[in-house]
Design a protein around this motif. Structure first.
Motif: not given
Length: 324
Positions: A6-12, A17-18, A52-54, A238-239
């Motif tokens: 759930i956390l990973r999906e929210q971060v993605e 678009g960044q 976002k970088a963090y 990947k990001m």
């Protein structure tokens, strides 16, 4: 280790678009500030891009290290079931997600963070957790908001942002908030170890009982150039790889921590403080032992159950007395 789904999906979603170039530059600035342990009065995470970088570059590693520390505590105290959680210097909520995964009994959390940018991100991420979460503006040095003491109190990757002469007063404040267990986590560098040793001495002087990782309350037996730390392997998304210009799909996060409790408990006989070494028939373990000494012990098939345990053991595991 990976972030919870759930956390990973929210971060993605937050990173979608960044522009990559901006993220990479912001991540490089963050990395430089953390490596230099800058204390120039400005926030490491000062705006939305830095936040976002963090998320892209540091959240997976800090989550993994905190979760690993919590797992050691849970193994040492299997009956520990905290219901109320406080995190000071909470960032995007790395410790909150780690605590919720380790102790589903947690009902409420107070998250204290001085940076508006990362506090806003953390608040949004925590909305998917099934517990009452309050995000408060506060600074451990200048002023903490009024907070009720909690079963579990955490400060992770924050002492490196505090002047050395301010650490004692900070530990006083954190221990006053602690009903059960206080957990302090730092980068697994020699400097991070020094800060943990300072916190350890201060807590012991207040009558605290050590839960992990130390199997004793005497002086640390390690001396420079050696130092105590642990490592947790982190899966890179990947990001994560793109932001760091990395080809390898994983990285190793080095960390060190101390967990102190209001209650005493039986300590393990020893803890592994380096990666196990040796061929299949002989295993060499570097151990910090309950008598306050550190040294290498070799286990072979003649050691029976202890040898079988040693073959499967990992850096950071505890050797319990009943295995001897």
């Amino acid at each position: 280790m990976e972030l919870p789904r759930i956390l990973r999906e929210q971060v993605e979603e937050m990173l979608e678009g960044q522009p990559l170039d901006g993220l990479k530059r912001a991540a490089a600035r963050l990395s430089s500030r953390y490596r230099q342990e800058l204390r120039d009065g400005s926030f490491h995470i000062s705006d939305g891009l830095a936040a976002k970088a963090y998320l892209a570059a540091r959240l997976p590693a800090t989550y993994a290290a905190i979760r690993a520390a919590y797992e050691m505590i849970s193994e040492a105290r299997p009956d520990f079931a905290p219901e109320h959680f406080v995190d000071v210097g909470a960032g995007p909520g790395s410790a909150l997600w780690a605590a919720a995964g380790c102790w589903p009994e947690i009902k409420s959390a107070v998250m204290v963070e001085a940076s508006d940018a990362i506090r806003d991100v953390g608040r949004r991420l925590s909305e998917r957790l099934d517990l009452q979460t309050d995000w408060l503006d506060g600074n451990l040095i200048k002023a903490l908001p009024k907070i009720a003491p909690a079963d579990l109190v955490t400060i992770a990757y924050v002492l490196d942002e505090i002047e050395p002469h301010q650490i004692a007063a900070s530990i006083d404040k954190l221990w006053a908030l602690t009903l059960g267990t206080l957990v302090i986590i730092e980068p697994g560098t020699p400097a991070g170890w020094d800060r943990i040793l300072t916190a350890r001495d201060l807590l012991l002087s207040k009558g605290a009982h050590l839960i992990a990782p130390c199997p004793h309350a005497t002086d640390c037996p390690l001396t420079r150039p050696d130092w105590c730390h642990f490592s947790r392997r982190v899966a890179r998304s990947k990001m994560h790889r793109l932001v760091k210009d990395a080809d390898v799909p994983w990285e190793d996060e080095k960390y060190i921590f101390i967990a102190a409790s209001r209650l005493a408990d039986e300590a393990p006989q020893a803890r592994i403080i380096a990666p196990p070494q040796g061929p299949g028939g002989v295993i060499r373990l570097k151990l910090c032992q309950s008598d306050g000494t550190a040294g290498e012990r070799t286990f072979s098939k003649r050691d029976g159950a202890t040898f079988k345990w040693a073959r499967r053991a990992n850096w950071g595991d505890a050797l319990e007395s009943d295995r001897e």
